[in-house]
Design an enzyme around this catalytic site. Structure first.
Site, PDB file in Angstrom:
ATOM      1  N   ASP A  69       0.824  -1.207   0.000  1.00 43.32           N
ATOM      2  CA  ASP A  69       0.000   0.000   0.000  1.00 43.32           C
ATOM      3  C   ASP A  69       0.862   1.262   0.000  1.00 43.32           C
ATOM      4  O   ASP A  69       2.087   1.187   0.129  1.00 43.32           O
ATOM      5  CB  ASP A  69      -0.964   0.001   1.203  1.00 43.32           C
ATOM      6  CG  ASP A  69      -0.288  -0.415   2.514  1.00 43.32           C
ATOM      7  OD1 ASP A  69       0.960  -0.382   2.586  1.00 43.32           O
ATOM      8  OD2 ASP A  69      -1.003  -0.774   3.453  1.00 43.32           O
ATOM      9  N   ASN A 138      -7.927  -2.661  14.222  1.00 40.74           N
ATOM     10  CA  ASN A 138      -9.322  -2.927  13.846  1.00 40.74           C
ATOM     11  C   ASN A 138      -9.440  -4.107  12.869  1.00 40.74           C
ATOM     12  O   ASN A 138     -10.481  -4.301  12.260  1.00 40.74           O
ATOM     13  CB  ASN A 138      -9.968  -1.671  13.236  1.00 40.74           C
ATOM     14  CG  ASN A 138      -9.264  -1.214  11.960  1.00 40.74           C
ATOM     15  OD1 ASN A 138      -8.341  -1.883  11.471  1.00 40.74           O
ATOM     16  ND2 ASN A 138      -9.690  -0.095  11.408  1.00 40.74           N
ATOM     17  N   HIS A 140      -7.594  -4.565  10.090  1.00 39.29           N
ATOM     18  CA  HIS A 140      -7.276  -4.330   8.677  1.00 39.29           C
ATOM     19  C   HIS A 140      -5.964  -5.013   8.291  1.00 39.29           C
ATOM     20  O   HIS A 140      -5.070  -5.188   9.109  1.00 39.29           O
ATOM     21  CB  HIS A 140      -7.300  -2.835   8.307  1.00 39.29           C
ATOM     22  CG  HIS A 140      -6.140  -2.006   8.767  1.00 39.29           C
ATOM     23  ND1 HIS A 140      -6.285  -0.799   9.405  1.00 39.29           N
ATOM     24  CD2 HIS A 140      -4.800  -2.178   8.649  1.00 39.29           C
ATOM     25  CE1 HIS A 140      -5.106  -0.285   9.658  1.00 39.29           C
ATOM     26  NE2 HIS A 140      -4.187  -1.096   9.216  1.00 39.29           N
ATOM     27  N   GLU A 145      -9.792  -1.479   5.231  1.00 40.80           N
ATOM     28  CA  GLU A 145     -10.489  -1.167   6.471  1.00 40.80           C
ATOM     29  C   GLU A 145     -11.774  -2.005   6.579  1.00 40.80           C
ATOM     30  O   GLU A 145     -12.226  -2.584   5.583  1.00 40.80           O
ATOM     31  CB  GLU A 145     -10.836   0.331   6.484  1.00 40.80           C
ATOM     32  CG  GLU A 145      -9.620   1.253   6.469  1.00 40.80           C
ATOM     33  CD  GLU A 145      -8.890   1.345   7.819  1.00 40.80           C
ATOM     34  OE1 GLU A 145      -8.855   0.353   8.567  1.00 40.80           O
ATOM     35  OE2 GLU A 145      -8.347   2.434   8.106  1.00 40.80           O
TER      36      GLU A 145
HETATM   37  C1  GLP Z   1      -0.600   0.156   8.779  1.00 41.24           C
HETATM   38  C2  GLP Z   1      -0.338  -0.609   7.461  1.00 41.24           C
HETATM   39  C3  GLP Z   1      -0.547  -2.080   7.626  1.00 41.24           C
HETATM   40  C4  GLP Z   1      -0.037  -2.497   8.992  1.00 41.24           C
HETATM   41  C5  GLP Z   1      -0.897  -1.903  10.070  1.00 41.24           C
HETATM   42  C6  GLP Z   1      -0.343  -2.091  11.471  1.00 41.24           C
HETATM   43  O1  GLP Z   1      -1.341   1.278   8.706  1.00 41.24           O
HETATM   44  N1  GLP Z   1      -1.048  -0.165   6.308  1.00 41.24           N
HETATM   45  O2  GLP Z   1       0.098  -2.781   6.577  1.00 41.24           O
HETATM   46  O3  GLP Z   1      -0.080  -3.890   9.123  1.00 41.24           O
HETATM   47  O4  GLP Z   1      -1.239  -0.578   9.794  1.00 41.24           O
HETATM   48  O5  GLP Z   1       0.741  -1.277  11.715  1.00 41.24           O
HETATM   49  P1  GLP Z   1       1.795  -1.547  12.852  1.00 41.24           P
HETATM   50  O6  GLP Z   1       2.557  -2.744  12.431  1.00 41.24           O
HETATM   51  O7  GLP Z   1       2.638  -0.325  12.893  1.00 41.24           O
HETATM   52  O8  GLP Z   1       1.027  -1.768  14.098  1.00 41.24           O
END
Ligand code: GLP
Length: 261
Positions: A69, A138, A140, A145
């Site tokens: 992404d 949440n 995702h 989302e």
């Molecule tokens: C982000 C990314 C995801 C990631 C998630 C958790 O916003 N788009 O790919 O898995 O949120 O992030 P973190 O690993 O910093 O908790």
């Protein structure tokens, strides 16, 4: 789903790195396609892979990579762009060709067209051999989302307020977090041949329990992984804290290591 509960974040990183190493070593001279994630969860794995590259000769010379992404509207040079993040935390420290680390262009004049082009690019490259994922609080994955279509392709999404506030720690203020992103869709992610999802810490415990044991549905997008035939979830004790059947997953792990040992 294969579920591995490790004592701590270092154990999680080693398990995930082992899976990368196996795919890379068996990829042959025609190479492998890696699916890379950003966020804080995979960083320890990337550090372990960098260490194996430097100390054990693990080579990424036959690899290419697609990111999950990207934020819409910030330049690639921005500290928080995922284009830059993956280079700073991983790919510029190993021998993967920079032009083969591919991400959606968050500044494209036509983000909708860019998302479709990116989706085709992954398919044209033969698909992803191993995708690493983190998980949002949440549920995702990527930036899919809650209520994302379970068959969705790469597209533009609007972030939830929770994700904006979760990610605000990386920006000067919550107002600076982009509201729109381009993310691989759930259908796109599901086409990866193998998937490994890593999560650590108490803040991920309820999302992990919902993903593994909860009812299948778009309100917890990660539950789509229940449908994938080759998923490994690697968590530490804290992220495993809300699993009802943790003892069963540990039992399977013990049986497996007895067979392998
Ligand atoms: C982000 C990314 C995801 C990631 C998630 C958790 O916003 N788009 O790919 O898995 O949120 O992030 P973190 O690993 O910093 O908790």
């Amino acid at each position: 789903m294969e579920i591995i509960i490790e004592r701590d974040a270092e154990g999680v990183a080693r398990q995930v790195a082992d899976r990368f190493e196996s795919v890379i070593r068996h990829g042959g001279r025609f190479g492998v396609t890696l699916g890379l994630a950003t966020g804080s969860s995979p960083v320890a794995t990337y550090q372990e892979l960098i260490r194996r590259h430097r100390e054990e000769g693990l080579s990424f010379g036959h690899a290419r990579a697609f990111l999950l992404d990207e934020y819409v509207g910030i330049p690639r040079s921005h500290e928080q762009s995922y284009h830059r993040f993956i280079r700073e935390h991983f790919t510029s420290h190993v021998d993967i060709a920079d032009e083969l680390v591919i991400s959606p262009d968050g500044q494209a004049a036509d983000p909708v067209g860019e998302a479709a082009r990116y989706d085709r690019g992954i398919a044209d490259a033969g698909g992803v051999d191993l995708q690493i994922l983190g998980i949002g609080g949440n549920g995702h994955i990527g930036f899919n989302e809650p209520t994302s279509a379970l068959t969705s392709r790469t597209r533009v999404k609007t972030l939830t307020e929770q994700t904006i506030s979760d990610n605000a720690r990386f920006f000067d203020s919550p107002e600076d977090v982009p509201v729109h992103v381009i993310t691989q869709g759930l259908g796109t992610i599901m086409e990866a041949r193998r998937i490994v999802l890593a999560a650590t810490g108490e803040s991920k415990a309820s999302a992990i329990a919902a993903m593994i044991e909860g009812p299948f549905g778009a309100f917890c997008p990660a539950t789509i992984l229940q449908m994938h035939p080759a998923v490994t979830v690697v968590v530490d004790e804290d992220a495993a804290g809300e699993l009802q059947d943790a003892e069963y997953y540990r039992f399977i792990q013990r049986q497996k290591s007895r067979l392998e040992g």
